[in-house]
Design a protein around this motif. Sequence first.
Motif: not given
Lengths: 423, 312
Positions: A227-229, A237, A240, A244, A289, B31, B60-65
């Motif tokens: 997960i990479r915003p 973020l 970040y 996961a 995560t 995921r 499932a993907f927080a903090p991403a969209k």
Amino acid sequence: MELLRFATAGSVDDGKSTLIGRLLYDSKSIFEDQLESIERTSLERGDAYVNLALLTDGLRAEREQGITIDVAYRYFATPKRKFIIADTPGHIQYTRNMVTGASTADLALILVDARKGVVEQSRRHAFLASLLGIPHLVVCINKMDLVDWSQQRYEEIKAEFRSFAMKLDVHDLAFIPISALHGDNVVERSANMPWYEGTSLLHHLEEVHIASDRNLIDARFPVQYVIRPQDQANHDLHDYRGYAGTVAGGVFKPGDEVVALPSGLTTTIEAIDSPNGPVAEAFAPMAVTLRLADDVDVSRGDMICRVRNRPHVGQDIDAMVCWMTTEGDLRPGQKLAIKHTTRWGRTLVKELQYRLDINTLHRDESADHLSLNEIGRVRLRTTVPLFFDPYRRNRATGSFVLVDEVTNNTVGAGMILGPSGID
Amino acid sequence: MTTPTTSAPPTPHYQLTHLQTLEAEAIHIIREVAAEFERPVLLFSGGKDSAVMLHLAVKAFAPAKVPFPVMHVDTGHNFPEVIEFRDRRVAELGLRLIVASVQEAIDAGKVVEETGPGASRNRLQTVPLLEAIEENGFDAVFGGARRDEEKARAKERVFSFRDEFGQWDPKNQRPELWNLYNGRHRKGEHIRVFPLSNWTELDVWQYVAAEGIELPSIYFAHTRRVFQRDGMWLAESPWVTRREGEEVEERMVRFRTVGDATCTGAIESTATTVEQIIDEVAATRITERGATRADDRISEAGMEDRKREGYF
């Protein structure tokens, strides 16, 4: 409220449908419109009784042929627990379905007809339950009404089953004398068998201790998704990076020193984000995560574990495999795709060591192939290293599926014994 | 029965509640799809199951969209409250919404509108659904279907293979073991994915309560002009032709499922809060589709036949 998954197996005449029907009915999990519908269908078909299998045998072919094609999942709940039943048919593709249903089960329910005693099918059920590592086995000795509620008959069957189960890897074995038809010892304790001092089946299902079945020792985290915003607008973020996945064993805590495989780089866990925010611990089967203190190179298919407790890493594996397709046999020399945790690779079947007769447990070392519903011990060589534990130590890191590279069908299920050559 | 909550801290014995277990399983599935497929899409009708599924995708993907768009197959016969809710949720989450329109399919002559009092656009949804999947090149399509809701669904896999015609073959499904899902497919084929497979209607409502998930207002008891047909209350609407003797009256009702307005029935209810709905669902003796879906009453295998053609 906890969730218990259990698998049942057997055919219509051993009273399995009656038993499940009673559990569902007495827990108010069969609805009026469902009951009306199956009563109507049973009548149209000329069945002598209301066939509860029709609750889920809804496919056209099933109703036309009066057979159950597949594993059926049924749901019920009591104030104490929620239950998922994986109900597998007794006849067609029996092994393939039982293995599928058993793969996620906490408990297996085996029915024995008190008049017939332990038969081949009971042994087969018990063996598959132990092969699939189901921690709890409940043997319901059914139709006690037809043997005059005889304690002696119950004790005979119990002793016979016990002596067979000694050869298997079964940790918790319980026996309950029941009459599914009359409801004795199903939900309420029976007045007909005062000599039986145990609990009813439902009470047992509600109370059996499953929390310690999971491996809480060997910390294993197969990385599923990074997960990479990369949110330019939000500086918090921007940097970040979270890994996961679903915890496959052990307990992870912030501050733990961990190693990422295959790179071997060590770092510490900075934080663990659960679906409901940061947590102090993560254990199986939580989906979380992990955030790591250092910028190590980790991607899907990698494994995060504790520095001093690592899984086997290797490309040569011995495993028990159940073959699940009619489209060709498993043979030495064959190449297949393999999925283990979140990692895909290819594998070569190097050797078929023996085929197991699941009725007698006889090992046929002259076998040169496995056909549909057959189980054997194989030696595999994989294209990528796998990070694994023996299946009996950890079902999540010890299991894999084999996939045909041409049809993309799932053709085999595997349970790892260990690295090749070590027994 | 008290309402379980997902946010309660785990017990010292490392136990999860049933809702935490189901939540973890669903997030794992979502995921897995994001990791293995190139172009997933999530079917979002604004109904409770798809609202829960979208909520799980966000987690499932927080903090991403959420890394995929959502799609609605619009029959053109929707309850306005549901469309309003759909659009607002999509905007709040900054997602891309694709609308596959049954009306456009009718206008283009690809499907023929049913006529008469029993007419419904429910079955017609399959054509625009499959076209949208093909046009957008979607290889995984999330649906909110649950195994407890209908018997053809009771035996469907979590990862359910569809051939190049979008067809489902119930007799030829891939074995599915542990949590090792097989999403391999050829170009043109796709996989339908059902993260809520193991949830029951009650689980969904308990989760809605625990998580404070917003739903369209028509799920809660309200006064509506309805008429009775085949033991169900159908809403008065411009799209439904009443038969002789079907009189419209005002009733206090709510909807247990949300679908095409022509075939989705309401039930009489006074439940105006999620807690009251949970009590009602826990006590009900009729399944949600049995109570509210005219389309499932056509035949014993109504759902199986639609699913074989590529329906949800």
